[in-house]
Write a protein that holds these residues in place. Structure first.
Motif, PDB file in Angstrom:
ATOM      1  N   LYS A  44       0.666  -1.256   0.122  1.00 15.22           N
ATOM      2  CA  LYS A  44      -0.073   0.115  -0.096  1.00 15.22           C
ATOM      3  C   LYS A  44       0.662   1.349  -0.154  1.00 15.22           C
ATOM      4  N   TYR A  45       1.998   1.335   0.766  1.00 13.40           N
ATOM      5  CA  TYR A  45       2.957   2.352   0.960  1.00 13.40           C
ATOM      6  C   TYR A  45       3.718   2.611  -0.388  1.00 13.40           C
ATOM      7  N   ALA A  46       4.096   1.463  -0.959  1.00 10.91           N
ATOM      8  CA  ALA A  46       5.110   1.570  -1.943  1.00 10.91           C
ATOM      9  C   ALA A  46       4.564   0.283  -2.952  1.00 10.91           C
ATOM     10  N   PRO A  47       3.796   0.561  -3.917  1.00  7.61           N
ATOM     11  CA  PRO A  47       3.262  -0.317  -4.685  1.00  7.61           C
ATOM     12  C   PRO A  47       4.141  -0.844  -5.760  1.00  7.61           C
ATOM     13  N   ARG A  48       5.263  -0.094  -5.963  1.00  4.68           N
ATOM     14  CA  ARG A  48       6.356  -0.595  -6.786  1.00  4.68           C
ATOM     15  C   ARG A  48       7.455  -1.508  -6.277  1.00  4.68           C
ATOM     16  N   ALA A  49       7.499  -1.201  -4.987  1.00  5.09           N
ATOM     17  CA  ALA A  49       8.602  -2.013  -4.190  1.00  5.09           C
ATOM     18  C   ALA A  49       8.603  -3.515  -4.655  1.00  5.09           C
ATOM     19  N   ARG A  50       9.480  -4.031  -4.013  1.00  5.22           N
ATOM     20  CA  ARG A  50       9.827  -5.701  -4.025  1.00  5.22           C
ATOM     21  C   ARG A  50       8.757  -6.077  -3.180  1.00  5.22           C
ATOM     22  N   LYS A  51       7.761  -7.172  -3.597  1.00  2.00           N
ATOM     23  CA  LYS A  51       6.910  -7.835  -2.750  1.00  2.00           C
ATOM     24  C   LYS A  51       7.404  -8.577  -1.725  1.00  2.00           C
ATOM     25  N   GLY A  52       6.854  -8.440  -0.309  1.00  4.19           N
ATOM     26  CA  GLY A  52       7.318  -9.021   0.632  1.00  4.19           C
ATOM     27  C   GLY A  52       8.305  -8.198   1.399  1.00  4.19           C
ATOM     28  N   LEU A  53       8.622  -8.633   2.409  1.00  2.00           N
ATOM     29  CA  LEU A  53       9.970  -7.760   3.548  1.00  2.00           C
ATOM     30  C   LEU A  53      11.074  -8.169   2.971  1.00  2.00           C
ATOM     31  N   THR A  54      12.046  -7.228   3.018  1.00  2.00           N
ATOM     32  CA  THR A  54      13.404  -7.714   2.973  1.00  2.00           C
ATOM     33  C   THR A  54      13.935  -8.344   4.035  1.00  2.00           C
ATOM     34  N   GLU A  55      14.903  -9.036   3.901  1.00  2.00           N
ATOM     35  CA  GLU A  55      15.671  -9.582   5.083  1.00  2.00           C
ATOM     36  C   GLU A  55      16.257  -8.466   5.955  1.00  2.00           C
ATOM     37  N   ARG A  56      16.371  -7.372   5.671  1.00  2.00           N
ATOM     38  CA  ARG A  56      16.811  -6.450   6.501  1.00  2.00           C
ATOM     39  C   ARG A  56      15.749  -5.954   7.329  1.00  2.00           C
ATOM     40  N   GLU A  57      14.629  -5.423   6.589  1.00  2.00           N
ATOM     41  CA  GLU A  57      13.274  -5.179   7.277  1.00  2.00           C
ATOM     42  C   GLU A  57      13.029  -6.269   8.358  1.00  2.00           C
ATOM     43  N   LYS A  58      12.933  -7.415   8.038  1.00  2.00           N
ATOM     44  CA  LYS A  58      12.598  -8.556   8.902  1.00  2.00           C
ATOM     45  C   LYS A  58      13.577  -8.322  10.437  1.00  2.00           C
ATOM     46  N   LEU A  59      15.078  -8.268   9.942  1.00  2.00           N
ATOM     47  CA  LEU A  59      15.930  -8.244  11.111  1.00  2.00           C
ATOM     48  C   LEU A  59      15.233  -7.027  12.022  1.00  2.00           C
ATOM     49  N   TYR A  60      15.108  -5.962  11.467  1.00  2.00           N
ATOM     50  CA  TYR A  60      15.205  -4.572  12.108  1.00  2.00           C
ATOM     51  C   TYR A  60      13.598  -4.785  12.981  1.00  2.00           C
ATOM     52  N   LEU A  61      12.677  -5.414  12.364  1.00  2.00           N
ATOM     53  CA  LEU A  61      11.385  -5.547  13.121  1.00  2.00           C
ATOM     54  C   LEU A  61      11.783  -6.366  14.238  1.00  2.00           C
ATOM     55  N   ARG A  62      12.630  -7.770  13.968  1.00  2.00           N
ATOM     56  CA  ARG A  62      12.696  -8.512  15.084  1.00  2.00           C
ATOM     57  C   ARG A  62      13.363  -7.721  16.335  1.00  2.00           C
ATOM     58  N   GLY A  63      14.355  -7.096  15.877  1.00  2.00           N
ATOM     59  CA  GLY A  63      15.050  -5.954  16.878  1.00  2.00           C
ATOM     60  C   GLY A  63      14.042  -5.303  17.730  1.00  2.00           C
ATOM     61  N   LEU A  64      13.203  -4.713  16.850  1.00  2.00           N
ATOM     62  CA  LEU A  64      12.151  -3.781  17.453  1.00  2.00           C
ATOM     63  C   LEU A  64      11.237  -4.709  18.614  1.00  2.00           C
ATOM     64  N   LEU A  65      10.775  -5.885  18.125  1.00  2.00           N
ATOM     65  CA  LEU A  65      10.061  -6.587  18.919  1.00  2.00           C
ATOM     66  C   LEU A  65      10.653  -7.014  20.170  1.00  2.00           C
ATOM     67  N   CYS A  66      12.095  -7.303  20.101  1.00  2.00           N
ATOM     68  CA  CYS A  66      12.860  -7.393  21.305  1.00  2.00           C
ATOM     69  C   CYS A  66      13.151  -6.374  22.153  1.00  2.00           C
ATOM     70  N   GLY A  67      12.568  -5.182  21.960  1.00  2.00           N
ATOM     71  CA  GLY A  67      12.697  -3.993  22.809  1.00  2.00           C
ATOM     72  C   GLY A  67      13.778  -3.203  22.535  1.00  2.00           C
ATOM     73  N   CYS A  68      14.481  -3.342  21.176  1.00  2.00           N
ATOM     74  CA  CYS A  68      15.703  -2.660  20.969  1.00  2.00           C
ATOM     75  C   CYS A  68      15.530  -1.462  20.318  1.00  2.00           C
ATOM     76  N   SER A  69      16.130  -0.263  20.687  1.00  2.00           N
ATOM     77  CA  SER A  69      16.077   1.076  19.877  1.00  2.00           C
ATOM     78  C   SER A  69      16.838   0.569  18.762  1.00  2.00           C
ATOM     79  N   PRO A  70      16.591   1.765  17.570  1.00  2.00           N
ATOM     80  CA  PRO A  70      17.400   1.677  16.532  1.00  2.00           C
ATOM     81  C   PRO A  70      18.910   1.825  16.773  1.00  2.00           C
ATOM     82  N   ALA A  71      19.175   2.591  17.744  1.00  2.00           N
ATOM     83  CA  ALA A  71      20.604   2.656  18.386  1.00  2.00           C
ATOM     84  C   ALA A  71      21.388   1.375  18.706  1.00  2.00           C
ATOM     85  N   GLU A  72      20.417   0.764  19.563  1.00  2.00           N
ATOM     86  CA  GLU A  72      21.033  -0.557  20.214  1.00  2.00           C
ATOM     87  C   GLU A  72      21.299  -1.622  19.174  1.00  2.00           C
ATOM     88  N   MET A  73      20.091  -1.569  18.022  1.00  2.00           N
ATOM     89  CA  MET A  73      20.074  -2.448  16.909  1.00  2.00           C
ATOM     90  C   MET A  73      21.733  -2.147  16.153  1.00  2.00           C
TER      91      MET A  73
END
Length: 171
Positions: free
Chosen positions: A29-58
């Motif tokens: 919805k946000y970027a219709p032309r972007a690659r379908k699905g989440l990238t490995e980096r997006e998944k990695l940062y999402l998991r970091g956020l879910l573990c309670g890490c700030s972007p600086a901690e990640m």
């Protein structure tokens, strides 16, 4: 440690597959032309956020630039969160709010328990770890570290195991 193993403990508390799928839809919805699905980096940062890490901690854990991780998360994941369900935009803009929003949306897993709690519950007392000896050889740049781990047992006597961590060379 591989990228897939980083922040893997998020899988113990969150329905990652459903979250990946729903965020991928929001990404389209946000970027219709972007690659379908989440990238490995997006998944990695999402998991970091879910573990309670700030972007600086990640960034520290991943040996990356804190500002780079923060900008990436703001331009990707935060934008996807805003397009998921009824998430109010002002609540999404901070990493501290992500876990609460996702928990309220039902992504927190109730059936999975962490390996740590399973391990801890099998002992009546906590195992102890003691550094017995540390040697450093300046000529070769090596550390020798001897560690003693005391594991509680069912009997009164404790089982002790000495572990030598071997030579670690500092470059």
């Amino acid at each position: 440690m591989s990228i897939d193993e980083m922040f893997a403990e998020a899988a113990n508390h969150w329905d990652l597959e459903r979250l990946y799928r729903d965020l991928a839809e929001a990404k389209q919805k946000y970027a219709p032309r972007a690659r379908k699905g989440l990238t490995e980096r997006e998944k990695l940062y999402l998991r970091g956020l879910l573990c309670g890490c700030s972007p600086a901690e990640m960034a520290r854990q991943l040996l990356q630039s804190p500002k780079g991780v923060e900008v990436y998360v703001c331009k990707t994941l935060y934008q996807y969160f805003k397009r998921m369900g009824d998430a109010p935009n002002e609540k999404v803009g901070n990493w501290r709010n992500i876990n609460n929003l996702l928990e309220d949306a039902g992504y927190k897993s109730k059936t999975k328990s962490s390996v740590k709690s399973k391990f801890s519950s099998s002992f009546t007392t906590d195992p102890s770890v003691k550094i017995v000896n540390i040697n450093f050889d300046q000529n070769t740049g090596t550390f020798d570290i001897n560690i003693r781990v005391s594991l509680p047992s069912d009997s009164e006597s404790q089982r002790r195991e000495d572990m030598a961590d071997g030579d670690r060379t500092i470059n």
